[in-house]
Design a protein around this motif. Structure first.
Motif, PDB file in Angstrom:
ATOM      1  N   ALA A 114       0.826  -1.205   0.000  1.00 22.43           N
ATOM      2  CA  ALA A 114       0.000   0.000   0.000  1.00 22.43           C
ATOM      3  C   ALA A 114       0.861   1.257   0.000  1.00 22.43           C
ATOM      4  CB  ALA A 114      -0.927  -0.010   1.209  1.00 22.43           C
TER       5      ALA A 114
ATOM      6  N   ILE B 128      -6.493   0.997   4.227  1.00 21.77           N
ATOM      7  CA  ILE B 128      -5.813   0.622   2.984  1.00 21.77           C
ATOM      8  C   ILE B 128      -6.786   0.518   1.821  1.00 21.77           C
ATOM      9  CG2 ILE B 128      -4.560  -1.251   1.833  1.00 21.77           C
ATOM     10  CD1 ILE B 128      -3.096  -1.783   4.397  1.00 21.77           C
ATOM     11  N   VAL B 129      -7.921  -0.133   2.042  1.00 23.39           N
ATOM     12  CA  VAL B 129      -8.879  -0.362   0.942  1.00 23.39           C
ATOM     13  C   VAL B 129      -9.300   0.953   0.319  1.00 23.39           C
ATOM     14  CG1 VAL B 129     -11.143  -1.262   0.346  1.00 23.39           C
ATOM     15  CG2 VAL B 129      -9.697  -2.516   1.959  1.00 23.39           C
TER      16      VAL B 129
ATOM     17  N   GLU C 149      -8.024   1.401  -3.684  1.00 23.04           N
ATOM     18  CA  GLU C 149      -8.972   0.720  -4.567  1.00 23.04           C
ATOM     19  C   GLU C 149      -9.103   1.372  -5.942  1.00 23.04           C
ATOM     20  OE1 GLU C 149     -12.781   0.684  -2.792  1.00 23.04           O
ATOM     21  OE2 GLU C 149     -12.897   2.845  -2.424  1.00 23.04           O
TER      22      GLU C 149
ATOM     23  N   PHE D  18      -3.108  -5.785   1.097  1.00 21.98           N
ATOM     24  CA  PHE D  18      -4.170  -5.586   2.075  1.00 21.98           C
ATOM     25  C   PHE D  18      -3.843  -6.176   3.446  1.00 21.98           C
ATOM     26  CE2 PHE D  18      -6.396  -5.196  -2.003  1.00 21.98           C
ATOM     27  CZ  PHE D  18      -7.056  -3.987  -1.808  1.00 21.98           C
TER      28      PHE D  18
END
Length: 503
Positions: free
Chosen positions: A149, A169-170, A174, A226
């Protein structure tokens, strides 16, 4: 939870060329040219070249025709890799015990437990970017929970720094392009043909069909990004460093066991240092766990040290921060910074001599994240330039303050502008207003004229300040100055400032 910093150096090749040849003007555009047989193309270009329309991958002949004054230098991947290795070793000594090279254009740092030494994550990242810029290196810095990330965010941002909050993180990755997932270019191209454009689209797709076509690497990269799979950082090491290691047949985890082996490692390290006549200034304890992750503890000393008991204490005071998890399989103690240290002759007198050595206190405060330093005089009449920070245990300097007028015990970092009523040009203020409070001046002394330093800044050729020591009705004493001589506007603005406060 681990926090990882990624430092992206987009212009490493051109920055290296500029650093190697300081005679190159800052405005001169530079392009690095790679070749394969008779084919030549732009492998890297600096900001000036990119602004002129050059792009990576462009044929060299086209780039030369587009920009006649372009400086073209043959690509040297070996020199770039060596420069990146040197930067990694430099960063390891400053920021974190765990630093590794990330590809061909960046570094990765595990800063868990080290950010407090830099004042927190925001100040740490800003300091990293500023330090790299001051050394002539363009850097983009990101921090996140995982290597993947942080790597992706550092290469996606246009500003210097970005902080991905813990557990976010998502949301952060994304919408980023697939190329930032650290997959082979062929795999990225094939995924684009299938209609995938972002990391989020790929992560939300069933894993099995993708694994059958592209293999396990794709899923592994997603899981690493992730945080579902650990990704150990193998720290760089210099062959000149002294280190000792203890491998365990059975993993250890009890605090008492860890401390016992740390003590043994310190004894081994000190023995090696003694044979070479060295003392250690900065020591890293690398903890390798059975799950492949690493944790590090750094201890520093104000002076070179070889005292086994003291070095052991510095680490034992902090080993409670070690999280053994499923167990520790290896401990490594590394002398990152060492200096020459000669043996000292101790007194044989039966009466112990008193020692006023404050070095142990400096070591304890410094390892707790406090910035410990001393102030030393500088030969300058300008007050803010007449003092400098030096190491807390540094040798006394030969400089002294030579002023006929007393200086305040507290000097403001930046002088505050004040409202003043005063007769020009030589009278002190009758009153002044500072931070919303008006103060009537009871008595004053001055002026003390301070001239600008034209050899430091050309704008100070005619600049002067007139300083006054003033006392208000409450008995508080302040250091005020008028910017200018009170007559000639060319000497400055004639505004008033408060610069210090007396005891």
């Amino acid at each position: 939870m681990t926090r990882v910093v990624s430092i992206y150096l987009p212009d490493l090749a051109t920055d290296r060329i500029r650093r190697a040849d300081p005679a190159i003007p800052p405005e001169q555009a530079i392009a690095v040219i790679a070749r394969s047989g008779s084919k030549r193309w732009v492998a890297a270009a600096d900001a000036a070249a990119m602004k002129a329309g050059l792009r990576v991958g462009m044929p060299a002949a086209k780039a030369q025709a587009l920009f006649r004054g372009l400086t073209m230098v043959d690509a040297d991947p070996v020199a770039d890799a060596a420069a990146l290795e040197r930067i990694a070793l430099w960063a390891l000594g400053i920021y974190s015990p765990i630093v590794a090279v990330d590809g061909t254009d960046g570094l990765v740092l595990d800063t868990e437990g080290a950010d407090h030494l830099q004042g927190g994550e925001e100040l740490m990242l800003t300091g990293v970017a500023n330090r790299f810029r001051s050394t002539g290196l363009t850097a983009r810095v990101a921090i996140a929970d995982t290597w993947g990330a942080a790597h992706a965010c550092a290469r996606a941002i246009t500003r210097e720094t970005v902080i991905v909050p813990r557990g976010e993180i998502v949301r952060a990755v994304e919408k980023l392009p697939l190329a930032l997932l650290r997959l082979p270019p062929k795999v990225v191209d094939d995924l684009r043909v299938l209609g995938f454009r972002t990391i989020g689209e790929l992560a939300n797709t069933a894993r099995a069909p993708l694994a059958m076509r592209f293999g396990p690497e794709l899923g592994r990269r997603i899981d690493q990004m992730f945080g579902r799979t650990s990704e150990p950082i193998e720290p760089v090491r210099s062959p000149e460093w002294i280190e000792v290691t203890r491998q365990f047949a059975e993993p250890i985890g009890a605090a008492e066991t860890i401390n016992r082996y740390v003590g043994r490692l310190v004894i081994e390290l000190v023995a090696k240092l003694q044979r070479k006549g060295l003392g250690v200034r900065r020591t890293d304890l690398i903890v390798e766990k059975v799950d492949g992750t690493r944790q590090a503890i750094r201890a520093g000393t104000a002076k070179p040290a070889r005292d086994v008991a003291w070095l052991t204490k510095l680490f034992k005071d902090r080993t409670e921060k070690i999280e053994p998890g499923f167990g520790i399989e290896r401990l490594t103690l590394v002398a990152v910074v060492s200096e020459a240290l000669e043996e000292e002759q101790r007194s044989s007198s039966l009466v112990e001599e008193e020692e006023d050595d404050v070095t142990p206190l400096i070591d304890i405060l410094g390892n707790r994240g406090n910035k410990v330093y001393r102030l030393a005089p500088v030969a300058s009449d300008v007050p803010e330039r007449s003092v400098q920070r030096i190491a807390a245990a540094a040798e006394p300097t030969n400089e002294t303050w030579l002023h006929d007028w007393k200086r305040p015990v507290r000097l403001l970092h930046n002088p505050d502008i004040v409202e003043v009523m005063a007769l020009m040009p030589d009278h002190p203020p009758a009153w002044f207003s500072w931070r919303g409070k008006r103060r009537r001046v009871k008595c004053a002394d001055g002026p003390e004229r301070v001239f600008g330093e034209w050899w430091v800044r050309t704008s100070e050729v005619e600049a002067v300040r007139d300083y006054f020591v003033v006392e208000d009705d409450a008995g508080e004493r302040f250091w005020l100055y008028r910017s200018g001589d009170g007559v000639d506007g060319g000497t400055n603005s004639h505004k008033w400032f408060i610069h210090g406060i007396f005891a």
